[in-house]
Design a protein around this motif. Structure first.
Motif, PDB file in Angstrom:
ATOM      1  N   GLU A 148      52.135   7.670  34.366  1.00 23.98           N
ATOM      2  CA  GLU A 148      53.448   7.091  34.094  1.00 23.98           C
ATOM      3  C   GLU A 148      54.574   7.919  34.702  1.00 23.98           C
ATOM      4  O   GLU A 148      55.748   7.572  34.572  1.00 23.98           O
ATOM      5  N   GLY A 149      54.214   9.017  35.349  1.00 26.84           N
ATOM      6  CA  GLY A 149      55.220   9.889  35.952  1.00 26.84           C
ATOM      7  C   GLY A 149      55.838  10.857  34.975  1.00 26.84           C
ATOM      8  O   GLY A 149      56.951  11.347  35.200  1.00 26.84           O
ATOM      9  N   GLY A 150      55.112  11.156  33.887  1.00 27.69           N
ATOM     10  CA  GLY A 150      55.653  12.023  32.854  1.00 27.69           C
ATOM     11  C   GLY A 150      55.095  13.439  32.880  1.00 27.69           C
ATOM     12  O   GLY A 150      54.102  13.727  33.557  1.00 27.69           O
ATOM     13  N   ARG A 151      55.769  14.316  32.137  1.00 24.60           N
ATOM     14  CA  ARG A 151      55.322  15.689  31.940  1.00 24.60           C
ATOM     15  C   ARG A 151      54.552  15.762  30.627  1.00 24.60           C
ATOM     16  O   ARG A 151      54.814  15.014  29.690  1.00 24.60           O
ATOM     17  N   ILE A 152      53.643  16.723  30.543  1.00 20.72           N
ATOM     18  CA  ILE A 152      52.724  16.810  29.418  1.00 20.72           C
ATOM     19  C   ILE A 152      53.097  17.930  28.457  1.00 20.72           C
ATOM     20  O   ILE A 152      53.394  19.050  28.876  1.00 20.72           O
ATOM     21  N   ILE A 153      53.068  17.607  27.167  1.00 21.71           N
ATOM     22  CA  ILE A 153      53.014  18.603  26.108  1.00 21.71           C
ATOM     23  C   ILE A 153      51.601  18.508  25.546  1.00 21.71           C
ATOM     24  O   ILE A 153      51.219  17.477  24.978  1.00 21.71           O
ATOM     25  N   LEU A 154      50.802  19.540  25.719  1.00 18.98           N
ATOM     26  CA  LEU A 154      49.399  19.517  25.311  1.00 18.98           C
ATOM     27  C   LEU A 154      49.308  19.892  23.835  1.00 18.98           C
ATOM     28  O   LEU A 154      49.426  21.054  23.460  1.00 18.98           O
ATOM     29  N   GLN A 179      43.106  23.127  34.104  1.00 20.44           N
ATOM     30  CA  GLN A 179      42.809  23.129  35.534  1.00 20.44           C
ATOM     31  C   GLN A 179      42.842  21.732  36.131  1.00 20.44           C
ATOM     32  O   GLN A 179      42.932  21.583  37.350  1.00 20.44           O
ATOM     33  N   GLY A 180      42.812  20.715  35.294  1.00 19.73           N
ATOM     34  CA  GLY A 180      42.809  19.344  35.794  1.00 19.73           C
ATOM     35  C   GLY A 180      44.174  18.681  35.858  1.00 19.73           C
ATOM     36  O   GLY A 180      44.295  17.591  36.422  1.00 19.73           O
ATOM     37  N   VAL A 181      45.218  19.317  35.292  1.00 22.67           N
ATOM     38  CA  VAL A 181      46.538  18.685  35.303  1.00 22.67           C
ATOM     39  C   VAL A 181      47.247  18.930  36.624  1.00 22.67           C
ATOM     40  O   VAL A 181      46.977  19.915  37.322  1.00 22.67           O
ATOM     41  N   SER A 182      48.159  18.041  36.961  1.00 25.60           N
ATOM     42  CA  SER A 182      48.865  18.141  38.242  1.00 25.60           C
ATOM     43  C   SER A 182      50.062  19.072  38.187  1.00 25.60           C
ATOM     44  O   SER A 182      50.388  19.747  39.170  1.00 25.60           O
ATOM     45  N   GLU A 183      50.754  19.089  37.022  1.00 27.63           N
ATOM     46  CA  GLU A 183      51.959  19.892  36.866  1.00 27.63           C
ATOM     47  C   GLU A 183      51.815  20.797  35.643  1.00 27.63           C
ATOM     48  O   GLU A 183      51.069  20.483  34.709  1.00 27.63           O
ATOM     49  N   PRO A 184      52.540  21.919  35.613  1.00 23.00           N
ATOM     50  CA  PRO A 184      52.469  22.813  34.447  1.00 23.00           C
ATOM     51  C   PRO A 184      52.852  22.090  33.157  1.00 23.00           C
ATOM     52  O   PRO A 184      53.757  21.250  33.142  1.00 23.00           O
TER      53      PRO A 184
END
Length: 392
Positions: A148-154, A179-184
């Motif tokens: 969706e073009g979003g940033r992640i909070i894990l 290791q699998g995510v695109s952005e920090p």
């Protein structure tokens, strides 16, 4: 000013008079310079839905998005689909997906900053769940948010807490996902006062040992970690961890008891903000961030310290019921026309608790229309059998 009859904890009643509202000084179209400030945002239930609200609550999407636009208009960032949005406590993954998708689109339309919660809440939290199941669940949600073009909070995982045998299992899962995510991403360490199912997270009930496991995961994946939000309501643990983080990794405070001090920081560092209470105190929080930018520490202290009694009240034990107070603030301030919540959680706090919240919000200058707020408070009181014999 309005006059209202309120109950206290001794089952007695007293007359209370609100004070006039003084608008907060918030510069328009000016970003915060020295701190990142996320508000974890609540969702607005659809009060006219015919579904059983305890089993299948519906969301009022227009009002829910409207509140996010309000937060962005103040300069705040939005932390979406977190526990403030009743994630895993009334908000299931299917609704969370729609919430995330809609919110990201709305954020892009106004240039608002947003990050969204990724967890494993569509997976049953059971000892029979495998680590591979947890990894696949995290990957599914992470893929959706990034798609969706979003940033992640894990977010922390109840399923992982249920099946992990020790710290090495947490390391395996987090190393694979990071290791699998695109952005920090922003990691989230949520204490068991917010969610009892997360007791012993990172493989230890001892917080110092748990912290070392978390820090090792961060060190091993530093390039994939923007920061970590910790919600332990223990300011010294946050400070200790903050000082041990790699230089490139941010600390985001999730301490709804001690946020003014932690955001201000000390000679060795400071915390950014990712707070549920910022939903309830949004204008004061925004004004305080601008005061901090100007190094006007007196104004910063004056703005935020007045909100601390309210925040500690909203987040009192059982802490996980804080969402009720956050939504009640939105109702009092006219951001929604009703005091209904998904899952029927409007009943999670007593009428005395809500009455005290009303007083503390007024004392903090956070009732933007005291007459309207008093009228709405009276409606809730009347519903609880507290007759109003005073006039406005």
């Amino acid at each position: 000013m309005s006059t209202i009859l309120l109950p206290n904890k001794n089952r007695q009643f007293y007359t209370y008079e609100t004070k006039p509202y003084v608008a907060f000084d918030i510069p328009k179209d000016k970003a915060f310079e020295k701190r990142i400030a996320y508000s974890a945002a609540h969702v607005v239930a659809d009060p006219m839905a015919v579904n059983d609200p305890t089993l299948d609550s519906q969301i009022d999407w227009d009002k829910t998005m409207e509140y996010r636009h309000y937060l962005w208009s103040l300069g705040l960032s939005v932390a979406e689909a977190m526990d403030t949005a009743q994630r895993g406590m009334g908000l299931d993954w299917n609704n969370a997906k729609e919430l995330i998708s809609r919110s990201i689109k709305e954020a892009k339309s106004v240039g608002g900053n947003i990050a969204s919660g990724v967890g494993t809440d569509h997976l049953e939290a059971s000892p029979t769940v495998s680590l591979s199941d947890v990894e696949q669940a995290y990957e599914e949600q992470a893929s959706f948010v990034e798609g969706e073009g979003g940033r992640i909070i894990l977010m922390a995982s109840r399923a992982l807490a249920a099946c992990a045998k020790g710290p090495e299992d947490y390391q395996r899962v987090y190393n694979k996902i990071l290791q699998g995510v695109s952005e920090p991403v922003i990691l989230h360490w949520l204490g068991d006062m917010f969610d009892p199912a997360l007791k012993g997270y990172w493989g230890h009930e001892d917080l110092d040992k748990a912290m070392e496991v978390c820090l090792q995961i961060i060190r091993d994946n530093e390039e994939k970690v923007d920061g970590i939000k910790i919600s332990l309501l223990d300011k010294q643990k946050e400070i200790d961890m903050r000082r041990l983080l790699p230089e490139s990794v941010k600390m985001y405070t999730g301490d709804d008891f001690n946020y003014p001090e932690l955001i201000k920081g000390d000679e060795k560092g400071y915390s950014h903000a990712l707070l549920g209470i910022f939903d309830a105190i949004a204008p004061a929080a925004a004004a305080a961030m601008h005061a901090l930018d100007k190094a006007d520490w007196q104004q910063y202290d004056d703005l935020l310290e007045k909100t601390v009694p309210l925040s500690r009240h909203i987040f009192q034990s059982p802490t996980f019921s804080y969402k009720t107070g956050v939504v009640f603030m939105a109702y009092l301030n006219g951001h929604q026309d009703h005091f209904r919540m998904i899952g029927g959680k409007e009943g999670a706090r007593s009428i005395v608790h809500l009455s005290d919240l009303f007083v503390m919000a007024n004392d903090a200058g956070l009732l933007r229309d005291p007459e309207m707020a008093s009228h709405r408070m009276k409606l809730v009181l009347e519903l609880a059998g507290v007759r109003q014999e005073v006039t406005v």
